[in-house]
Scaffold this active site. Structure first.
Site, mmCIF file in Angstrom:
data_model
loop_
_atom_site.group_PDB
_atom_site.id
_atom_site.type_symbol
_atom_site.label_atom_id
_atom_site.label_comp_id
_atom_site.label_asym_id
_atom_site.label_seq_id
_atom_site.Cartn_x
_atom_site.Cartn_y
_atom_site.Cartn_z
ATOM 1 N N HIS A 171 6.075 -24.275 27.964
ATOM 2 C CA HIS A 171 6.281 -24.830 29.302
ATOM 3 C C HIS A 171 7.777 -24.726 29.564
ATOM 4 C CE1 HIS A 171 5.827 -27.120 32.891
ATOM 5 N NE2 HIS A 171 6.078 -28.321 32.406
ATOM 6 N N GLU A 228 -7.864 -24.960 36.598
ATOM 7 C CA GLU A 228 -7.706 -26.066 35.660
ATOM 8 C C GLU A 228 -8.477 -27.324 36.043
ATOM 9 O OE1 GLU A 228 -4.340 -26.892 33.262
ATOM 10 O OE2 GLU A 228 -3.172 -25.257 34.116
ATOM 11 N N LYS A 287 9.494 -33.962 27.048
ATOM 12 C CA LYS A 287 10.516 -34.991 27.140
ATOM 13 C C LYS A 287 11.505 -34.912 25.974
ATOM 14 C CE LYS A 287 8.875 -39.115 28.496
ATOM 15 N NZ LYS A 287 8.291 -40.454 28.315
ATOM 16 N N GLN A 288 11.042 -34.409 24.834
ATOM 17 C CA GLN A 288 11.868 -34.347 23.626
ATOM 18 C C GLN A 288 12.634 -33.036 23.497
ATOM 19 O OE1 GLN A 288 12.112 -37.022 21.915
ATOM 20 N NE2 GLN A 288 10.426 -38.087 22.975
HETATM 21 N N1 NAP Z 1 -1.336 -30.232 26.432
HETATM 22 C C1 NAP Z 1 -1.491 -29.206 27.231
HETATM 23 O O1 NAP Z 1 -2.516 -29.077 27.891
HETATM 24 C C2 NAP Z 1 -0.467 -28.141 27.299
HETATM 25 C C3 NAP Z 1 -0.815 -26.919 27.870
HETATM 26 C C4 NAP Z 1 0.125 -25.930 27.926
HETATM 27 C C5 NAP Z 1 1.379 -26.154 27.442
HETATM 28 N N2 NAP Z 1 1.721 -27.346 26.909
HETATM 29 C C6 NAP Z 1 3.075 -27.537 26.399
HETATM 30 O O2 NAP Z 1 3.035 -27.539 24.969
HETATM 31 C C7 NAP Z 1 4.098 -28.335 24.488
HETATM 32 C C8 NAP Z 1 3.551 -29.331 23.483
HETATM 33 O O3 NAP Z 1 2.670 -30.179 24.136
HETATM 34 P P1 NAP Z 1 1.497 -30.938 23.403
HETATM 35 O O4 NAP Z 1 0.576 -31.421 24.434
HETATM 36 O O5 NAP Z 1 0.977 -30.073 22.328
HETATM 37 O O6 NAP Z 1 2.260 -32.144 22.743
HETATM 38 P P2 NAP Z 1 1.726 -33.255 21.713
HETATM 39 O O7 NAP Z 1 0.285 -33.094 21.471
HETATM 40 O O8 NAP Z 1 2.217 -34.532 22.193
HETATM 41 O O9 NAP Z 1 2.442 -32.868 20.337
HETATM 42 C C9 NAP Z 1 3.800 -32.905 20.183
HETATM 43 C C10 NAP Z 1 4.185 -32.771 18.716
HETATM 44 O O10 NAP Z 1 5.589 -32.838 18.612
HETATM 45 C C11 NAP Z 1 6.010 -33.794 17.674
HETATM 46 N N3 NAP Z 1 7.194 -34.513 18.196
HETATM 47 C C12 NAP Z 1 7.221 -35.488 19.120
HETATM 48 N N4 NAP Z 1 8.471 -35.866 19.356
HETATM 49 C C13 NAP Z 1 9.258 -35.108 18.566
HETATM 50 C C14 NAP Z 1 10.644 -35.050 18.340
HETATM 51 N N5 NAP Z 1 11.503 -35.826 19.007
HETATM 52 N N6 NAP Z 1 11.102 -34.177 17.451
HETATM 53 C C15 NAP Z 1 10.270 -33.375 16.777
HETATM 54 N N7 NAP Z 1 8.936 -33.393 16.929
HETATM 55 C C16 NAP Z 1 8.442 -34.258 17.821
HETATM 56 C C17 NAP Z 1 4.848 -34.709 17.472
HETATM 57 O O11 NAP Z 1 4.741 -35.036 16.086
HETATM 58 P P3 NAP Z 1 5.413 -36.305 15.409
HETATM 59 O O12 NAP Z 1 5.528 -37.362 16.463
HETATM 60 O O13 NAP Z 1 4.489 -36.666 14.327
HETATM 61 O O14 NAP Z 1 6.711 -35.818 14.925
HETATM 62 C C18 NAP Z 1 3.643 -33.864 17.851
HETATM 63 O O15 NAP Z 1 3.070 -33.245 16.735
HETATM 64 C C19 NAP Z 1 4.760 -28.939 25.698
HETATM 65 O O16 NAP Z 1 5.858 -28.145 26.048
HETATM 66 C C20 NAP Z 1 3.692 -28.842 26.767
HETATM 67 O O17 NAP Z 1 4.175 -28.800 28.068
HETATM 68 C C21 NAP Z 1 0.798 -28.336 26.816
#
Ligand code: NAP
Lengths: 477, 491
Positions: free
Chosen positions: B133, B394, B110-111
């Site tokens: 992603h 998955e 979303k960000q």
């Molecule tokens: N989770 C899964 O199973 C999975 C699997 C494959 C791929 N992905 C992909 O991996 C990516 C990350 O996902 P995630 O699940 O790891 O996310 P997440 O756990 O929510 O982590 C996101 C990180 O980004 C930071 N963040 C949030 N908003 C931000 C902003 N506006 N500017 C800068 N930093 C920001 C947050 O830290 P702060 O808020 O402290 O800044 C947090 O450390 C996505 O593209 C997702 O689709 C996820």
């Protein structure tokens, strides 16, 4: 019959002493006494026939008639015969006491003697002088004497040793026939010789009765089997696999050199400015109370601790943080810990668990070569687990899992073997098993052992370098 | 408003991109992380993926540091703690991005638009931007500076698994892609491969795909079988059991841990193995129920896939983003109030086999969902390998999250996008299955068949077994599971 030994310490001619024996035997039981050579098995058996001098504790309930067969008893009788000769030497050339006389000495049941003599095929020897018999022949005489004495307790020390197959089978059958009437105590070295009527096992080590086991307790029975196996077999640590050989290290460089190491959790310093060098072929013991940072320190070496990237660490030719991968580091290390055992909650078969040591992986993700399988099987044999090669790891007892993980750690012959509290959570028997295996490894290979224990006194033979960590008072930084 | 990239492409290219998927052999990764040696990798965001991927890459010998938004550093947020406590260098965008050869965007999808807009001007000429992603590129049509290389390395597992599997000496299946509009130096593939190797993904299998195929299949899987079906199934099965007088504690436990248990069998040996765990009469029952479910739900799966392909789904979701997540937050609150969610698992012993025997309907739901999602994806032009990972593969991973803390945990772990899609599915599927559920009794959920005679008709059993084994998801599944070598042996 109900024999009780309470805190009994028995001295044998000041040569040997059995310490603080607590033991109870009754009519309904048949015991095997077992243990490594020199452990004190025969001495324990001999006590039941009244041998030795009790210096502390008590023994009660010994029956009047105990039939004892042992090398010592046999030697004593031969000695007696020899002395007789000496006494007679002046007049006639003595032949010594003939076998039939020796047999009738202790028994008032000639029919039984006759039956046994024919069973043991001893008729041709009846007129021969006892001291002229071969060892095997005189042993049979001892057996017949004991059996014919209609004892209330039979104590047979290695009765099957040196008997031909036919006699062995005959004797075993005969003993079976006595099961209902005479309680027996057999001293035996090999598990496969244990008759199936045995109800209990006494394990003797270092002049103590270390374990008493009810044969119905399958787990304890297996553990004891392995312990005996490790203690009594001449173990050869299986060779490494030339195809997955670890790169040669420069022998002039330390294996590990930590310079002014710090470990900090939540702003609190656990390890403060520590220096430590492990040279090739040094064995180390690392001790310290819980929370003193032992495991943290180890994981800096293994590369599992993220703070290894902010410390000055030189390991196996790599200065950490310069583009090396942790797999390049891990290949030099064999590692065993309780945490690994928890991590290793896999259904992988035992053979594959050992093979995974070649790849430093938890679980096996690569097809094993035939040579690796062969090496793994050699390790299984060493551990006495050959028949369980395909058993899932998580079906093993806790102690067996630990043994297997030590084999996994050693399979590649690492320059450094780290054993982080390898005895933690183990009962006494499994502790002894693990220590026996570690001592074998320390003695017989090019691997440096780093043994971690929070009791500094729990020592392993062969380790002569010590590092002791103190628990740091909080917030002194 | 953003511009859907997929919709700008001609049909011919759309189809080509959707059908892009090749299972790479391990030999293609023999160079390991060589292509990243001497390069500076800067990760933005240190959440689930950011931390796990960064730690793996560093342990593989890569140079990794973290660029966090200023507020995260100033307030010492969790992301800052994650990075600093693990000994990483942390800095602001201004400090780190200009030095980066590869920027890993691991912030929430979303960000992505604001984040990429903020970092792009700071990026070095000719550097590489990577995603895990493709949503931002495909659905939002983000345009990246022409000199930058854009790649995707998407682990098909939650971050915790990405790290745990690496530590075990393994990895998780991973999808890689190069955004063809942004590969000025032709080095995208080499970088993506090295990155995948650095996270350990190459050991578990890598699919070479496209941004488009990744997004359209990922969205489809997560909102239907993975999260949607499990959520809908949980609610329906729980309410039915309670209505039929089964102890709510028992019902709650059967569901909370049941998904995990039955899909464990799925992970090892596919749908066939999951059904083989049932007695013969129960297997036939589950098969029949799943056939019925598939018939009822097929239009819903088609609609989800259609909305994903033509962009309707992402458009409506982005409208909700613009509307302060009104729908998402509302649905999240609603889920927290459901009877299943509020009934703690009872203190009863349920054996592994009992989860199968008393959960026939759950087995049928998993089978129906997996097969429908797979069928719908492949019908839309997505290659079977990809469809397998996004459906069957998955499912156990998501089921694990339910076992941990029910639907709350599942929705907290999955991305907002998945969560949004999951609620959409749930709202449509609950009424759709209302009639079907009227005929359901405790023999298929809660108590088991309780038959004295477990005999079955031979011909029928042969028919069912053959149908199970003949499904295309089983064929591709056995190939891919084979690639994962002894994966079956790890738990
Ligand atoms: N989770 C899964 O199973 C999975 C699997 C494959 C791929 N992905 C992909 O991996 C990516 C990350 O996902 P995630 O699940 O790891 O996310 P997440 O756990 O929510 O982590 C996101 C990180 O980004 C930071 N963040 C949030 N908003 C931000 C902003 N506006 N500017 C800068 N930093 C920001 C947050 O830290 P702060 O808020 O402290 O800044 C947090 O450390 C996505 O593209 C997702 O689709 C996820």
């Amino acid at each position: 019959m109900n024999i009780r030994l309470d805190n009994l310490t028995v001295n044998f001619d000041d040569r040997f002493q059995l310490d603080e024996i607590n033991w109870q035997l009754d009519d309904s039981q048949h015991w095997v006494i077992t243990g490594a050579n020199g452990a004190g098995k025969s001495a324990l058996a001999a006590i039941l026939a009244g041998a030795g001098e009790s210096v502390a504790g008590s023994i009660t309930g010994l029956p009047a008639k105990v039939g004892l067969v042992s090398f010592e008893a046999q030697a004593e009788l031969i000695e007696r015969e020899r002395k007789k000769d000496d006494a007679d030497i002046m007049d006639v050339i003595a032949e010594g006491t003939p076998v039939h006389e020796i047999l009738h000495e202790g028994s008032r049941n000639p029919a039984l003697i006759q039956q046994l003599v024919s069973m043991f095929k001893l008729e041709p020897l009846l007129e021969r002088a006892f001291r002229k018999l071969s060892t095997g022949e005189s042993r049979k005489v001892m057996l017949i004497r004991a059996l014919a004495s209609e004892p209330e307790l039979l104590v047979l020390d290695e009765p099957f040793d040196g008997l031909d197959a036919h006699t062995l089978e005959m004797l075993q059958q005969y003993l079976h026939g006595l099961v209902e009437t005479v309680p027996m105590v057999l001293v035996l070295n090999r598990f496969d010789e244990f008759p199936d009527f045995i109800t209990h096992i006494a394990y003797v080590d270092q002049a103590r009765l270390q374990h008493q086991i009810d044969c119905n307790d399958q787990q304890a029975y297996n553990d004891l089997y392995q312990l005996l196996h490790l203690k009594t077999t001449d173990l050869q640590v299986p060779a490494a696999d030339p195809d997955t050989a670890i790169p040669k290290l420069d022998p002039t460089q330390p294996l590990v050199q930590l310079n002014k190491i710090n470990i900090t959790y939540d702003g609190q310093r656990i390890i403060d400015s520590l220096d430590w060098t492990i040279q090739p072929n040094q064995h180390w013991q690392l001790s310290g109370p819980n929370g003193s940072g032992k495991t943290g320190l180890l994981s800096l070496i293994t590369g599992d601790h993220p703070q290894c990237y902010v410390n000055d660490i030189f390991v196996f030719g790599f200065q950490r943080g310069n583009g090396e991968s942790i797999w390049q580091i891990k290949q030099f290390i064999g590692y065993v810990s309780t945490a690994l055992q928890w991590e290793y909650k896999v259904g992988t078969g035992l053979r594959n668990v050992i093979i995974s040591g070649f790849y430093d992986s938890i679980g096996l993700y690569t097809k094993a070569t035939d040579r690796q399988k062969k090496i793994a099987d050699e390790w299984l044999a060493l551990l006495g687990m050959t028949d369980r090669a395909d058993t899932p790891f998580n079906k093993l007892s806790y102690g067996d899992q630990r043994l297997l993980l030590i084999a996994r750690a050693m399979v590649k012959h690492p320059p450094l073997l780290i054993l982080d509290e390898p005895c933690l959570g183990l009962d006494d028997m499994n502790r002894q098993l693990v220590l026996a295996l570690i001592e074998k490894i320390c003695a017989g290979s090019e691997t440096s052992v780093l043994y971690v224990n929070h009791h500094a006194e729990d020592k392993i033979n062969g380790i002569d370098n010590y590092l002791t960590l103190e628990k740091r008072e909080s917030n002194n930084h | 408003m953003s511009n859907n990239y997929f919709n700008t492409l001609p049909l011919r290219e759309q189809l080509e991109q959707l059908g892009k998927c090749r299972f790479m052999s391990i030999e293609e990764f023999s160079d390991g992380v060589e292509a990243l040696k001497g390069k500076k990798m800067v990760v933005i965001g240190c959440g689930a993926q950011g931390l796990a991927q960064g730690m793996n890459l560093r342990d593989s010998g890569c140079d990794v540091s973290y660029a966090l938004r200023e507020a995260a550093i100033a307030e010492k947020r969790q992301s800052w703690k994650n990075a600093t406590e693990n000994g990483f260098v942390v800095g602001t965008y201004e400090e780190l991005i200009p030095t980066a050869d590869v920027v890993l965007n691991l912030t929430p999808d979303k960000q992505h638009t604001p984040v990429v807009n903020a970092v792009m001007p700071l990026m070095k000429e000719g550097a590489c931007l990577s995603y895990s992603h493709g949503f931002n590129i495909v659905e939002e049509g983000m345009k990246i500076r022409e000199d930058l290389t854009v790649i995707m390395v998407a682990p098909k597992c939650p971050g915790s698994e990405v790290r745990n599997e690496y530590v075990r000496g393994f990895g998780v299946p991973t999808l890689i892609a190069v955004h063809e509009d942004n590969d000025p130096k032709g080095e995208g593939l080499a970088l993506a491969k090295a990155y995948a190797a650095g996270t350990g993904g190459h050991k578990a299998g890598v699919l070479m795909s496209s941004f488009i195929a990744e997004v359209k299949s990922d969205l489809m899987g997560e909102q239907t079988i993975l999260c949607g079906m499990l959520q809908t199934g949980s609610l329906l099965c729980f309410d039915k059991m309670v209505e039929e007088g089964i102890d709510p504690g028992y019902a709650s436990k059967l569901i909370q841990y049941g998904w995990e248990t039955v899909t464990e069998a799925l992970k090892y040996g596919g749908v066939t193995n999951m059904l083989d765990r049932l007695s013969n009469p129960a297997k036939i029952k589950a098969f029949d129920l799943s056939e019925e479910l598939k018939q009822i739900m097929r239009p819903l799966y088609n609609k989800h896939q259609d909305d994903i392909i033509d962009g309707t789904f992402s458009r409506t979701m982005m409208e909700d983003w613009a509307n302060d997540d009104k729908n998402l937050l509302g649905w999240r609150a609603e889920t927290a109030e459901t009877a299943f969610e509020k009934t703690p698992a009872g203190d009863v012993e349920i054996s592994e086999q009992e989860y199968f025997d008393n959960g026939i309907l759950m087995v049928a739901m998993v089978k129906a969902g997996v097969e429908l999602a797979f069928e719908t994806m492949t019908a839309a032009g997505i290659i079977a390998d990809s469809a397998y990972y996004e459906s069957l593969h998955e499912t156990p991973l998501i089921a694990n999250t339910i076992a941990r803390k029910k639907l709350y945990e599942m929705n907290a772990t999955i991305s907002d996008t998945a969560e949004y899609g999951c609620y959409l599915y749930n709202h449509a599927c609950l009424p759709l299955l209302a009639d079907f559920m009227k005929d359901i009794k405790t023999d298929v959920i809660g108590k088991g068949l309780e038959l004295d005679d477990t005999g079955v008709d031979n011909a029928r059993l042969i028919e069912v077994n053959a149908a199970l084994r003949a499904h295309p998801v089983e064929a591709i599944g056995s190939v891919l599971r084979g690639h994962m070598a002894d994966m079956k042996k790890i738990v």
